[in-house]
Design an enzyme around this catalytic site. Sequence first.
Site, PDB file in Angstrom:
ATOM      1  N   ARG A 223      15.378 -63.483  17.331  1.00  0.00           N
ATOM      2  CA  ARG A 223      13.929 -63.649  17.482  1.00  0.00           C
ATOM      3  C   ARG A 223      13.604 -63.767  18.963  1.00  0.00           C
ATOM      4  NH1 ARG A 223      13.470 -61.932  13.130  1.00  0.00           N
ATOM      5  NH2 ARG A 223      12.637 -62.932  11.260  1.00  0.00           N
ATOM      6  N   HIS A 271      12.137 -54.056  17.317  1.00  0.00           N
ATOM      7  CA  HIS A 271      12.463 -54.876  16.134  1.00  0.00           C
ATOM      8  C   HIS A 271      12.939 -53.988  14.974  1.00  0.00           C
ATOM      9  CE1 HIS A 271      11.561 -58.958  14.050  1.00  0.00           C
ATOM     10  NE2 HIS A 271      12.527 -58.308  13.411  1.00  0.00           N
TER      11      HIS A 271
END
Length: 308
Positions: A223, A271
């Site tokens: 993250r 991502h």
Amino acid sequence: MTLLFASKSDSGEDWRAELARLMPDRTVRIWPEIGRREDIRYALVWNPEPGMLATLPNLEVIFSLGAGVDGLLKDPALPDKPIVRMVEDGLTEGMTEYVVMEVLRHHRQIDAYRTRQRAGQWRPLPQKLAHERRVGILGLGVLGADAARMLAALRFDVAGWSRSAKTIPGVECFHGSDGLALFLSGCEILICLLPLTPETRGILNARTFAALPPGAYLINAARGGHLAEADLLAALDEGRLSGASLDVFATEPLPPGHPFWTHPRIMVTPHVASVTHVRGSAAHIVEGIRRYERGLPLENLVDRDKGY
Ligand code: NDP
Ligand code: OXD
């Protein structure tokens, strides 16, 4: 039984079609068309609007479309219902591919050869063997352990760090805050596969970088909140780190003009290190629902106290 699907970044219609194929007797609604809120017993979500789940009075189980549940847990009104996170072979395989790809790209000095290619230079570089390269993984859960096993199979010298003690053949395992400094001291390539929790937020910071061997390479596929961005830029400027592969960011999409976009030693991907595939994942959700309705314990439950 009605299931509510809510995600701004996945195709609700693809999910509805696959879920309908697997459990034709059930109704799937796609947020924001919730219909009668009382009907909904299950929610399948990715970063739902805060407060939305609290409006479903008969909700029984929350299924996360992702492995990471930080986006869900930050909802201050999150109902006190079981949360099942995504654990699925395709998601694991995708992450291991990404990790192996970025480790090999750095290990085999591909960026340097691209630069030489552009300059028309035929100039071999000295090359270490994999077993001479220590690769460390922060997080030895479903994803970290699989990547560790694959890197060990490629003969890298693999280490890993987790909260609790682990034994993984071919992997030197460290754990707890006491084990962190020793773990970091050997890592020439550091990979982050931790969940984002209050304990792990900002763990990729100047102190961590200073504990690595000079010139270490960073791979963050967990993250954006794990990374102190300014510390990374400073560590690259100082040559403390040699480069970074970043798949996740504090703000996604990465804003236009952000220094990471054009940094010569940062590799940016949007991502996509691993994605939730509808086919296998829908089967996993349906299996979870069936287990639950048979009174069996749910698998891959999130521990709210730990935050993952
Ligand atoms: P798991 O829950 O299976 O594993 C988490 C690991 O982190 C465990 O080994 C756990 O230790 C360790 N850990 C957690 N907190 C600490 C801590 N404070 N100190 C030390 N170790 C800690 O998660 P997954 O492997 O399934 O997923 C990891 C993360 O990957 C997700 O949370 C998500 O953020 C990210 N992800 C990113 C994707 C992408 O495309 N970029 C795709 C999918 C996931 P222990 O084993 O002792 O509990
Ligand atoms: C996940 C992700 O957590 O895709 O599954 O980031």
